[in-house]
Design a protein around this motif. Structure first.
Motif, PDB file in Angstrom:
ATOM      1  N   LYS B 363       1.325  -3.341   0.068  1.00  0.00           N
ATOM      2  CA  LYS B 363       0.405  -2.211   0.246  1.00  0.00           C
ATOM      3  C   LYS B 363       1.176  -0.933   0.586  1.00  0.00           C
ATOM      4  CE  LYS B 363      -3.974  -1.466   2.747  1.00  0.00           C
ATOM      5  NZ  LYS B 363      -4.347  -0.273   2.189  1.00  0.00           N
ATOM      6  N   ASP B 364       0.849   0.113  -0.149  1.00  0.00           N
ATOM      7  CA  ASP B 364       1.459   1.435   0.048  1.00  0.00           C
ATOM      8  C   ASP B 364       2.970   1.430  -0.146  1.00  0.00           C
ATOM      9  OD1 ASP B 364      -1.096   2.384   0.655  1.00  0.00           O
ATOM     10  OD2 ASP B 364      -0.863   1.864   2.781  1.00  0.00           O
ATOM     11  N   ARG B 366       6.234   0.699  -3.290  1.00  0.00           N
ATOM     12  CA  ARG B 366       6.472   0.711  -4.733  1.00  0.00           C
ATOM     13  C   ARG B 366       7.572  -0.272  -5.088  1.00  0.00           C
ATOM     14  NH1 ARG B 366       3.460   1.978  -8.664  1.00  0.00           N
ATOM     15  NH2 ARG B 366       5.324   2.136  -9.955  1.00  0.00           N
ATOM     16  N   ARG B 393      -5.540  -4.694  -7.007  1.00  0.00           N
ATOM     17  CA  ARG B 393      -5.290  -3.242  -7.017  1.00  0.00           C
ATOM     18  C   ARG B 393      -4.063  -2.891  -6.195  1.00  0.00           C
ATOM     19  NH1 ARG B 393     -10.709  -2.939  -6.574  1.00  0.00           N
ATOM     20  NH2 ARG B 393     -10.571  -2.605  -4.347  1.00  0.00           N
ATOM     21  N   ILE B 394      -3.926  -3.569  -5.055  1.00  0.00           N
ATOM     22  CA  ILE B 394      -2.734  -3.317  -4.227  1.00  0.00           C
ATOM     23  C   ILE B 394      -1.472  -3.632  -5.026  1.00  0.00           C
ATOM     24  CG2 ILE B 394      -1.451  -4.107  -2.192  1.00  0.00           C
ATOM     25  CD1 ILE B 394      -4.150  -4.566  -0.816  1.00  0.00           C
ATOM     26  N   ARG B 396      -1.106  -3.873  -8.343  1.00  0.00           N
ATOM     27  CA  ARG B 396      -0.932  -2.973  -9.492  1.00  0.00           C
ATOM     28  C   ARG B 396      -0.459  -1.598  -9.037  1.00  0.00           C
ATOM     29  NH1 ARG B 396      -5.941  -4.380 -11.707  1.00  0.00           N
ATOM     30  NH2 ARG B 396      -5.804  -6.089 -13.191  1.00  0.00           N
ATOM     31  N   ASN B 397      -1.071  -1.097  -7.975  1.00  0.00           N
ATOM     32  CA  ASN B 397      -0.652   0.222  -7.474  1.00  0.00           C
ATOM     33  C   ASN B 397       0.808   0.228  -7.062  1.00  0.00           C
ATOM     34  OD1 ASN B 397      -3.155   1.254  -7.924  1.00  0.00           O
ATOM     35  ND2 ASN B 397      -3.869   1.018  -5.798  1.00  0.00           N
TER      36      ASN B 397
END
Ligand code: SF4
Lengths: 209, 465
Positions: B363-364, B366, B393-394, B396-397
């Motif tokens: 999360k948050d 890359r 989503r976490i 993929r983001n």
């Protein structure tokens, strides 16, 4: 299944420990499995170089060992995946017998289903066999009837094989026929079990919660 | 005579005792997958035999199907025949198939417990060595070869010789950043890849009792990497709560009867084990493998071991070959080694709790620009639940690929491979030569450690993220 009684011929040693069945046969070779054609893929990561040519350091690529029916291996040989293709591939390259201090359990069982003899021996005897395999050029004899390995120099080593498995190998039988003969005993057991453990037998499935 | 849990389950399944430890055992559940399913059913047919109890056999495609988004059974062409064969042959035989896109599909050892097919005290086999995973439910579960699988299809039994008994007590509390995967890698590193040969392992101790079912499944999953065919954890209230309401788990009156039986499933206090070991899990750090056997496991802050310190000559040569294959140097620290790929998936670590854990760290953040990172959920149910929680989503983001359930890069049977020479941190169970593709280099670790590698681009300590 071909019975195993006496096998005579060369022996090659691969003393790496924990050679696993992924290394014996890559999984991709089994997706189009024609089990009779797996021999050339046996141990391919060790047997061929990156460019596909034979690795001259690999014993089975040397003329002395090319058709050897016996493999002397490092401990825990055949660990890992259950793939029976590992046995088919080794048999496809001409092996009938593997000798090691210990084996992966599933591989060990698979050998007996296919007429391959896995022999467990203590490390000191393995080392002696490997030395003779490297230094001498005569034939080894593996005699299952007498449970004996004879080396080129004439030394003999006794081994033990579970009597049930030994009988089946000598006769060339896998387990399936033997158990089918017990079909009615299985039926009796199952009828009693349906009453004792109904939850095992109720497999209709319900909608998920 | 006091009995171990293993003995109790074994003895309650003996149809015939052949003496000398050999028995004909009843098999309560037989699971088949795409790689072995159709070939086994074909072999059965070739021998003129029928499936004896199709109601106890369950099937799903997992090994040789693509994990690409939108995949079908034909996306990986080489696996298409195995998949269509499994469909055809299971239909003919009356075997329940959980096909692609259907509720229940997934990696065979993930879908079994999840559907409530795997029950405490039951015997379960599958033509796959990681069948031992299911021992986490308190079942006696082990992998078999192709011929034994045909044997079980024809007779609903197997001939086995009783193994020796081993117990590993895992006591204490897990430290920060330490997961069941780290614990079991540590245990294999400590006792070796052959420690469990010819043994059945029972995992016990306070850490096991504390552990949720997913964690127990992970621990049992790697039993075969210690050489054991089976691993087991005594069922308890956590197990029963896990099973409650699952589609194939018993309910109503029958459940009460089952519970009575299930609660008796524990080793007697004075039962004897052939080998008894204790590990204090408080000593376990986040763990990763450096070599080509799961026993090549070290703590993240350790140095890559030096083969010259190994006294056994064959083992020393094997270590040298492993270092060479992995492109590593003895004496350096393992942390900081650059990675190219990260794979989160497999029957070891692709359950919901694994993905939640991974997402917590992703999360948050890359994924490093030079790393390709995949998440492959273990089953369709895991995938759907993860999506409902927004985990996809976490991922993929953060730059992970979010894929369809199956074995995928754990074994590369579906063409999804790590390229030659590339280095992968993987949540799987085997770092064998060529396992993830020819010349691929695999480091086994937990989902959290895999995320740490993905976002830093190097093998890193998750506690320092
Ligand atoms: S995920 Fe990997 S280890 Fe598990 S069943 Fe599939 S291929 Fe085997």
């Amino acid at each position: 299944m071909e019975p195993f009684r006496v096998v005579k011929g060369g022996a090659a040693a691969l003393m790496q420990t924990n050679i696993n069945t992924d290394v014996v046969i890559r999984i991709e070779r089994l997706t189009n499995a024609d089990r009779s054609k797996l021999g050339r893929f046996a141990l391919e990561a060790l047997r061929y170089r990156a460019d596909g040519s034979e690795n001259p350091d690999f014993p089975f690529n040397q003329s002395k060992y090319r058709d050897a029916p016996i493999l002397i291996a490092g401990r825990n040989f055949g660990c890992g995946s259950s793939r029976e293709g590992a046995v088919w591939a080794l048999m496809g390259m001409g092996l009938r017998c593997v000798i090691a201090e210990s084996f992966g359990d599933i591989f060990y069982g698979n050998c007996f289903q296919n007429g391959m003899l896995p022999i467990r021996l203590p490390d000191s005897q393995i080392q002696m066999l490997a030395r003779e395999a490297a230094e001498l050029s005569g034939a080894f004899t593996v005699d299952l009837e007498r449970s004996k390995v004879t080396t080129p120099s004439g030394r003999t080593v006794d081994f033990t094989i579970d009597p049930m498995r030994r009988e089946a190998l000598l006769a060339g039988l896998d387990d399936i026929g033997l158990t089918l003969a017990r079909s009615s005993a299985i039926g009796v057991w199952q009828s009693a079990d349906r009453l004792a453990r109904p939850w095992v037998w109720d497999t209709g499935g319900r909608p998920a919660r | 005579m006091p009995q171990t849990l293993f003995d109790k389950i074994w003895e309650s399944h003996v149809i015939e005792d052949f003496g000398d430890g050999w028995a004909l055992l009843h098999i309560d559940r037989l699971l088949i997958h795409d790689l072995g399913g159709a070939p086994a059913l074909n072999e059965l047919k070739r021998r003129g035999l029928k499936v004896r109890n199709p109601e106890l056999v369950f099937a799903t495609p997992d090994h040789a199907v693509s994990s690409a988004p939108g995949r079908t059974g034909e996306t990986f062409p080489e696996g298409a025949q195995l998949w269509s064969g499994l469909r055809k042959m299971t239909r003919e035989a009356g075997i329940r198939l959980f096909d692609l896109g259907e509720d229940g599909q997934g990696i065979v050892h993930v879908m079994g417990p999840e559907l409530g097919l795997v029950l405490p005290g039951a015997t379960l086999i599958c033509g796959d060595s990681h069948t031992c995973t299911n021992g986490g439910m308190g079942a006696l579960a082990f992998g078999v070869g192709s011929t034994e699988c045909v044997h079980a299809l024809a007779t609903q039994t197997i001939r086995q010789r009783k193994p020796r008994r081993m117990r590993i007590r895992l006591d204490g509390a897990l430290g920060q950043g330490v997961t069941p995967k780290d614990v079991i890698l540590h245990v294999i590193g400590k006792f070796g890849a052959a420690a469990g040969v010819e043994h059945s392992i029972e995992y016990a101790g306070s850490a096991i009792r504390q552990m949720d079912i997913d964690g127990r499944l992970t621990i049992c999953n790697l039993s075969v990497e210690m050489g054991a065919k089976s691993g087991i954890v005594a069922p308890d209230d956590k197990t029963f709560a896990y099973l409650a309401g699952r589609p194939f788990a018993p309910g109503g009156k029958v459940l009460e009867q089952a519970l009575l039986h299930w609660r008796s499933l524990a080793s007697d206090d004075d039962a004897a084990f052939d080998r008894d070991e204790t590990v204090n899990v408080a000593e376990v750090s986040p763990t990763i493998t450096w070599g080509t056997s799961p026993q090549h496991a070290i703590a993240i802050d350790d140095m890559i071991p030096d083969p010259s310190t190994e006294s056994d000559l064959d083992a020393r040569a094997t270590m040298r070959a492993a270092l060479d294959y992995m492109g590593l140097e003895a004496g350096r620290s393992i942390a900081g080694t650059k990675v190219d790929w990260v794979f989160i998936g497999s029957c070891t670590n692709s359950r919901l709790s694994d993905l939640r854990d991974a997402a917590r760290f992703a999360k948050d953040r890359r994924v490093d620009a030079r790393v390709t990172a995949w998440v492959v959920p273990g089953s369709l149910a895991v995938k759907r639940q993860a999506e409902a929680e927004g985990l996809d989503r976490i991922f993929r983001n953060a730059g992970f690929q979010w894929r369809e359930p199956g074995c995928s890069m754990c074994v590369a049977a579906n063409g999804e491979r790590i390229p030659p020479g590339a280095r992968c941190v993987s949540t799987t169970n085997r770092n064998f030569v060529g396992r993830q593709g020819p010349h691929a280099r695999t480091h086994l670790a937990s989902p959290a450690m895999a995320v740490a590698a993905a976002v830093t681009g190097a093998i890193s300590d998750v506690r320092c993220l």
